[in-house]
Design a protein around this motif. Structure first.
Motif, mmCIF file in Angstrom:
data_model
loop_
_atom_site.group_PDB
_atom_site.id
_atom_site.type_symbol
_atom_site.label_atom_id
_atom_site.label_comp_id
_atom_site.label_asym_id
_atom_site.label_seq_id
_atom_site.Cartn_x
_atom_site.Cartn_y
_atom_site.Cartn_z
ATOM 1 N N GLY A 3 0.860 -1.189 -0.053
ATOM 2 C CA GLY A 3 -0.040 -0.066 0.016
ATOM 3 C C GLY A 3 0.808 1.304 0.103
ATOM 4 O O GLY A 3 0.274 2.354 -0.019
ATOM 5 N N SER A 23 4.274 3.966 -1.226
ATOM 6 C CA SER A 23 4.746 4.665 -2.272
ATOM 7 C C SER A 23 6.431 4.797 -2.370
ATOM 8 O O SER A 23 7.171 4.604 -1.477
ATOM 9 N N VAL A 34 -0.222 -2.632 -13.500
ATOM 10 C CA VAL A 34 0.586 -1.379 -13.212
ATOM 11 C C VAL A 34 -0.408 -0.227 -13.499
ATOM 12 O O VAL A 34 0.088 1.099 -12.906
ATOM 13 N N ARG A 71 -1.496 2.789 -11.114
ATOM 14 C CA ARG A 71 -0.816 2.719 -9.730
ATOM 15 C C ARG A 71 0.500 3.437 -9.899
ATOM 16 O O ARG A 71 1.132 4.052 -9.246
ATOM 17 N N PHE A 72 1.338 3.033 -11.328
ATOM 18 C CA PHE A 72 2.409 3.603 -11.623
ATOM 19 C C PHE A 72 2.197 4.865 -12.584
ATOM 20 O O PHE A 72 1.642 4.703 -13.549
ATOM 21 N N THR A 73 3.129 5.854 -12.204
ATOM 22 C CA THR A 73 3.164 7.113 -13.310
ATOM 23 C C THR A 73 4.509 7.220 -13.969
ATOM 24 O O THR A 73 5.451 7.625 -12.861
ATOM 25 N N LEU A 76 5.732 5.062 -7.826
ATOM 26 C CA LEU A 76 5.042 3.662 -7.555
ATOM 27 C C LEU A 76 4.137 4.032 -6.470
ATOM 28 O O LEU A 76 4.599 4.171 -5.592
ATOM 29 N N ASN A 77 2.740 3.690 -6.710
ATOM 30 C CA ASN A 77 1.507 3.963 -5.591
ATOM 31 C C ASN A 77 0.930 2.548 -5.442
ATOM 32 O O ASN A 77 0.997 1.728 -6.275
ATOM 33 N N SER A 78 0.279 2.491 -4.353
ATOM 34 C CA SER A 78 -0.437 1.391 -3.888
ATOM 35 C C SER A 78 0.400 0.000 -4.294
ATOM 36 O O SER A 78 -0.158 -0.856 -4.883
ATOM 37 N N LEU A 79 1.502 -0.064 -3.746
ATOM 38 C CA LEU A 79 2.454 -0.982 -3.666
ATOM 39 C C LEU A 79 2.065 -2.202 -3.338
ATOM 40 O O LEU A 79 1.473 -2.479 -2.298
ATOM 41 N N GLN A 80 2.145 -3.525 -4.182
ATOM 42 C CA GLN A 80 1.763 -4.935 -3.758
ATOM 43 C C GLN A 80 3.108 -5.528 -3.700
ATOM 44 O O GLN A 80 4.287 -5.498 -4.290
ATOM 45 N N ASP A 104 5.100 -6.512 -6.649
ATOM 46 C CA ASP A 104 5.807 -5.465 -7.320
ATOM 47 C C ASP A 104 7.398 -5.546 -6.960
ATOM 48 O O ASP A 104 8.159 -4.735 -7.564
#
Length: 123
Positions: free
Chosen positions: A15, A17, A65, A68-70, A84-88, A91
């Motif tokens: 969750g 970043s 991705v 969640r990723f930009t 990287l957001n909302s990492l799982q 990832d």
């Protein structure tokens, strides 16, 4: 010789970043598309995201991705980023910065790579 240096990896909880950076030198950064490629432990290389030379077009690998990723780039600073957001946990892996042979992302090879930065997502 092309130089690509990644930074920003680390240990983060699910969750969380991170912001990865790729500092480029020894070539005309504004002339080439760039990509991020990752490798999970024990698995092969997986293309994650790409951006054209001008930063006006971005691409992502599937639904895993996207959102969640930009990816972005600052051509004045010769630097590319991956937010990287909302990492799982899936990832987790080594993230590599790579240079394309052309201004666009598709249909051309990656001809230079950085050493990678490790992202670990774990509770």
């Amino acid at each position: 010789e092309v130089q690509l240096v990644e930074s920003g990896g680390g240990l983060v909880q699910p969750g969380g970043s991170l912001r990865l950076s790729c500092a480029a030198s020894e070539f005309t950064f504004t002339d080439y598309a760039m990509s991020w490629v990752r490798q999970a432990p024990g698995k092969g290389l997986e293309w994650v995201s790409g951006i054209n030379s001008g930063g006006t077009s971005t691409y992502y690998h599937g639904d895993s991705v996207k959102g969640r990723f930009t990816i972005s780039r600052d051509n004045a600073k010769n630097t590319m980023y991956l937010q990287l957001n909302s990492l799982q946990t899936e990832d987790t892996g080594m993230y590599y910065c790579a240079k394309h042979a052309r201004q666009w992302v598709g249909y051309n090879r990656l001809d230079a790579w950085g050493q990678g930065t490790l992202v670990t997502v774990s509770s």
